[in-house]
Design a protein around this motif. Sequence first.
Motif, PDB file in Angstrom:
ATOM      1  N   PHE A   1       0.893  -1.220  -0.332  1.00 13.88           N
ATOM      2  CA  PHE A   1      -0.219   0.088   0.067  1.00 13.88           C
ATOM      3  C   PHE A   1       0.902   0.901   0.120  1.00 13.88           C
ATOM      4  CE2 PHE A   1      -2.737   3.498   2.098  1.00 13.88           C
ATOM      5  CZ  PHE A   1      -4.333   3.197   1.518  1.00 13.88           C
ATOM      6  N   TYR A   2       1.833   1.135   0.511  1.00 11.47           N
ATOM      7  CA  TYR A   2       2.242   2.701   0.978  1.00 11.47           C
ATOM      8  C   TYR A   2       4.241   2.775  -0.008  1.00 11.47           C
ATOM      9  CZ  TYR A   2      -0.003   3.535   4.890  1.00 11.47           C
ATOM     10  OH  TYR A   2      -1.422   4.426   5.970  1.00 11.47           O
ATOM     11  N   LEU A   3       4.758   1.437  -0.466  1.00 11.23           N
ATOM     12  CA  LEU A   3       6.147   1.313  -1.723  1.00 11.23           C
ATOM     13  C   LEU A   3       6.178   2.277  -2.324  1.00 11.23           C
ATOM     14  CD1 LEU A   3       7.940  -0.378  -1.523  1.00 11.23           C
ATOM     15  CD2 LEU A   3       7.226  -1.387  -2.999  1.00 11.23           C
ATOM     16  N   ALA A   4       4.486   2.550  -3.362  1.00 17.77           N
ATOM     17  CA  ALA A   4       5.144   3.805  -4.023  1.00 17.77           C
ATOM     18  C   ALA A   4       5.326   5.199  -3.445  1.00 17.77           C
ATOM     19  CB  ALA A   4       3.630   3.863  -5.030  1.00 17.77           C
ATOM     20  N   PRO A   5       4.723   5.843  -2.502  1.00 16.71           N
ATOM     21  CA  PRO A   5       4.781   6.728  -1.988  1.00 16.71           C
ATOM     22  C   PRO A   5       6.078   6.932  -1.167  1.00 16.71           C
ATOM     23  CG  PRO A   5       2.905   6.136  -0.978  1.00 16.71           C
ATOM     24  CD  PRO A   5       3.332   5.076  -2.089  1.00 16.71           C
ATOM     25  N   ALA A   6       6.943   6.150  -0.555  1.00 14.91           N
ATOM     26  CA  ALA A   6       7.457   5.938   0.321  1.00 14.91           C
ATOM     27  C   ALA A   6       9.207   6.497  -1.116  1.00 14.91           C
ATOM     28  CB  ALA A   6       7.699   4.469   1.001  1.00 14.91           C
ATOM     29  N   LEU A   7       8.949   5.820  -1.991  1.00 14.46           N
ATOM     30  CA  LEU A   7      10.279   4.908  -3.120  1.00 14.46           C
ATOM     31  C   LEU A   7       9.616   7.013  -4.215  1.00 14.46           C
ATOM     32  CD1 LEU A   7       9.451   1.730  -4.846  1.00 14.46           C
ATOM     33  CD2 LEU A   7      11.411   2.798  -3.415  1.00 14.46           C
ATOM     34  N   ALA A   8       8.626   7.037  -3.635  1.00 12.70           N
ATOM     35  CA  ALA A   8       8.678   8.894  -4.719  1.00 12.70           C
ATOM     36  C   ALA A   8       9.072  10.091  -3.024  1.00 12.70           C
ATOM     37  CB  ALA A   8       7.361   9.051  -5.150  1.00 12.70           C
ATOM     38  N   GLY A   9       8.382   9.724  -2.265  1.00 14.40           N
ATOM     39  CA  GLY A   9       9.219  11.038  -1.447  1.00 14.40           C
ATOM     40  C   GLY A   9      11.117  10.793  -1.589  1.00 14.40           C
ATOM     41  N   GLY A  10      11.613   9.427  -1.912  1.00 14.80           N
ATOM     42  CA  GLY A  10      12.982   9.494  -2.335  1.00 14.80           C
ATOM     43  C   GLY A  10      13.971   9.306   0.059  1.00 14.80           C
ATOM     44  N   ALA A  11      13.053   8.918   0.587  1.00 16.32           N
ATOM     45  CA  ALA A  11      13.178   8.535   2.270  1.00 16.32           C
ATOM     46  C   ALA A  11      13.366   6.934   2.083  1.00 16.32           C
ATOM     47  CB  ALA A  11      12.116   8.223   3.362  1.00 16.32           C
ATOM     48  N   LEU A  12      12.834   5.967   1.354  1.00 18.48           N
ATOM     49  CA  LEU A  12      13.885   4.957   1.464  1.00 18.48           C
ATOM     50  C   LEU A  12      15.375   4.516  -0.002  1.00 18.48           C
ATOM     51  CD1 LEU A  12      11.101   2.807   1.486  1.00 18.48           C
ATOM     52  CD2 LEU A  12      12.027   3.444   2.691  1.00 18.48           C
ATOM     53  N   ALA A  13      16.240   5.808  -0.089  1.00 18.33           N
ATOM     54  CA  ALA A  13      16.959   6.093  -1.311  1.00 18.33           C
ATOM     55  C   ALA A  13      17.958   4.341  -0.317  1.00 18.33           C
ATOM     56  CB  ALA A  13      17.131   7.113  -0.957  1.00 18.33           C
ATOM     57  N   GLN A  14      18.572   5.094   0.802  1.00 17.74           N
ATOM     58  CA  GLN A  14      18.897   4.126   1.328  1.00 17.74           C
ATOM     59  C   GLN A  14      18.134   2.962   2.075  1.00 17.74           C
ATOM     60  OE1 GLN A  14      20.335   6.869   4.512  1.00 17.74           O
ATOM     61  NE2 GLN A  14      22.900   7.034   3.259  1.00 17.74           N
ATOM     62  N   TRP A  15      17.544   1.761   1.003  1.00 14.91           N
ATOM     63  CA  TRP A  15      17.012   1.028   1.251  1.00 14.91           C
ATOM     64  C   TRP A  15      18.002  -0.667   1.443  1.00 14.91           C
ATOM     65  CZ3 TRP A  15      17.877  -3.324  -1.359  1.00 14.91           C
ATOM     66  CH2 TRP A  15      19.201  -3.272  -3.208  1.00 14.91           C
ATOM     67  N   GLN A  16      19.237  -0.555   1.125  1.00 15.91           N
ATOM     68  CA  GLN A  16      20.430  -1.500   1.728  1.00 15.91           C
ATOM     69  C   GLN A  16      20.752  -1.568   2.845  1.00 15.91           C
ATOM     70  OE1 GLN A  16      21.593   1.238   0.091  1.00 15.91           O
ATOM     71  NE2 GLN A  16      22.635   2.334   0.575  1.00 15.91           N
ATOM     72  N   TRP A  17      19.618  -0.579   3.785  1.00 22.41           N
ATOM     73  CA  TRP A  17      20.246  -0.610   5.458  1.00 22.41           C
ATOM     74  C   TRP A  17      19.098  -1.498   5.736  1.00 22.41           C
ATOM     75  CZ3 TRP A  17      23.761   1.234   8.703  1.00 22.41           C
ATOM     76  CH2 TRP A  17      24.436   1.947   8.398  1.00 22.41           C
ATOM     77  N   LEU A  18      17.902  -2.088   5.092  1.00 20.23           N
ATOM     78  CA  LEU A  18      16.985  -2.945   5.359  1.00 20.23           C
ATOM     79  C   LEU A  18      17.908  -3.833   5.314  1.00 20.23           C
ATOM     80  CD1 LEU A  18      13.563  -1.333   3.357  1.00 20.23           C
ATOM     81  CD2 LEU A  18      14.503  -1.399   6.174  1.00 20.23           C
ATOM     82  N   LEU A  19      18.791  -4.182   4.645  1.00 17.93           N
ATOM     83  CA  LEU A  19      19.828  -5.749   4.327  1.00 17.93           C
ATOM     84  C   LEU A  19      19.592  -5.974   5.541  1.00 17.93           C
ATOM     85  CD1 LEU A  19      20.617  -5.848   1.034  1.00 17.93           C
ATOM     86  CD2 LEU A  19      18.153  -6.737   1.458  1.00 17.93           C
ATOM     87  N   ALA A  20      20.896  -4.828   7.005  1.00 18.98           N
ATOM     88  CA  ALA A  20      21.449  -5.545   7.043  1.00 18.98           C
ATOM     89  C   ALA A  20      20.279  -5.300   8.663  1.00 18.98           C
ATOM     90  CB  ALA A  20      22.310  -3.956   7.836  1.00 18.98           C
ATOM     91  N   ALA A  21      19.145  -5.277   8.669  1.00 12.10           N
ATOM     92  CA  ALA A  21      18.256  -5.102   9.767  1.00 12.10           C
ATOM     93  C   ALA A  21      17.178  -6.631  10.008  1.00 12.10           C
ATOM     94  CB  ALA A  21      16.855  -4.186   9.527  1.00 12.10           C
ATOM     95  N   ALA A  22      17.286  -7.707   8.352  1.00  9.57           N
ATOM     96  CA  ALA A  22      16.563  -8.728   8.569  1.00  9.57           C
ATOM     97  C   ALA A  22      17.210  -9.983   9.949  1.00  9.57           C
ATOM     98  CB  ALA A  22      17.073  -9.812   6.383  1.00  9.57           C
ATOM     99  N   PRO A  23      18.662  -9.590   9.323  1.00  8.07           N
ATOM    100  CA  PRO A  23      19.511 -10.648  10.167  1.00  8.07           C
ATOM    101  C   PRO A  23      19.515 -10.278  12.126  1.00  8.07           C
ATOM    102  CG  PRO A  23      21.132  -9.356   8.994  1.00  8.07           C
ATOM    103  CD  PRO A  23      20.110  -9.401   8.579  1.00  8.07           C
ATOM    104  N   LEU A  24      19.599  -8.821  12.110  1.00  5.22           N
ATOM    105  CA  LEU A  24      19.044  -8.474  13.222  1.00  5.22           C
ATOM    106  C   LEU A  24      17.852  -8.984  14.053  1.00  5.22           C
ATOM    107  CD1 LEU A  24      20.896  -5.085  13.193  1.00  5.22           C
ATOM    108  CD2 LEU A  24      21.364  -7.212  14.418  1.00  5.22           C
ATOM    109  N   ALA A  25      16.594  -8.816  12.963  1.00  3.39           N
ATOM    110  CA  ALA A  25      15.672  -9.586  12.875  1.00  3.39           C
ATOM    111  C   ALA A  25      14.990 -11.186  13.732  1.00  3.39           C
ATOM    112  CB  ALA A  25      14.300  -8.884  12.460  1.00  3.39           C
ATOM    113  N   ILE A  26      15.897 -11.493  13.420  1.00  2.00           N
ATOM    114  CA  ILE A  26      15.989 -13.413  13.581  1.00  2.00           C
ATOM    115  C   ILE A  26      16.540 -13.466  14.563  1.00  2.00           C
ATOM    116  CG2 ILE A  26      17.100 -14.824  12.007  1.00  2.00           C
ATOM    117  CD1 ILE A  26      16.806 -13.987   9.899  1.00  2.00           C
TER     118      ILE A  26
END
Length: 243
Positions: free
Chosen positions: A176-201
Amino acid sequence: MIWPVILAATLVTAFISGIFGMAGGLILMGVLALLLPVSAAMVTHGAIQSVANGWRAILWRRFIDWRVLGIYLGGSALAFALLIGFAFEVSKPWLFILLGLVPALIWIPKQYLSLDARRPGHAVLCGFSVTGLNIVAGVSGPLLDIFFVADGMDRRTIVATKAATQVAAHAAKIAFYLAPALAGGALAQWQWLLAAAPLAILGTTLGARVLDLMSDANFRKYTKWIVTGVGLVYVIRGVMLLS
């Protein structure tokens, strides 16, 4: 940089979620709402919580009630289909107020709202309402809990089945929110989410060990008070932002 803070919050809240389920997600959503625009906070929260809940579901997969999950998904799909036709995004003050009010749902006496996810009709309603609230407010754990407070359910079955349902709810929120989030540019550093995955696990795995040592009574009692305290803080924060 805000992302190291988000990573630290991911580890801590995943640990809390591994024990108490919804409490960690509620705390994480508040942290993200402080640091990111609303749409980016929704997508980031959805991605992190999908990993945390997905891993928790894997850890406790033998306890998942698959019949309940299948029926739930039907209601979830219906909610998404209904809301996808609308474009909306709540402001930050009202997001915090909504986050704070959601935990109040767990205080509704069972005799006034007796719901049981094991009943097919209730499972459909659960999927519809939980996914809808998750898209609007970002979290829906306390509402989900109302459908899982019936007597006779083992705490591990509750945690495992709720984790599986939340993966679906967070996936709908991301879509639902992916398009506006990408348009806003706040997820430009999306690669940080890859680091969040093992921490969540990692956090979820550690929390699961604590959950295994906890009694059903303490699990319900502590969950109720923790989310209520967090909710009160959020309501105060939202009101302050409005003033």
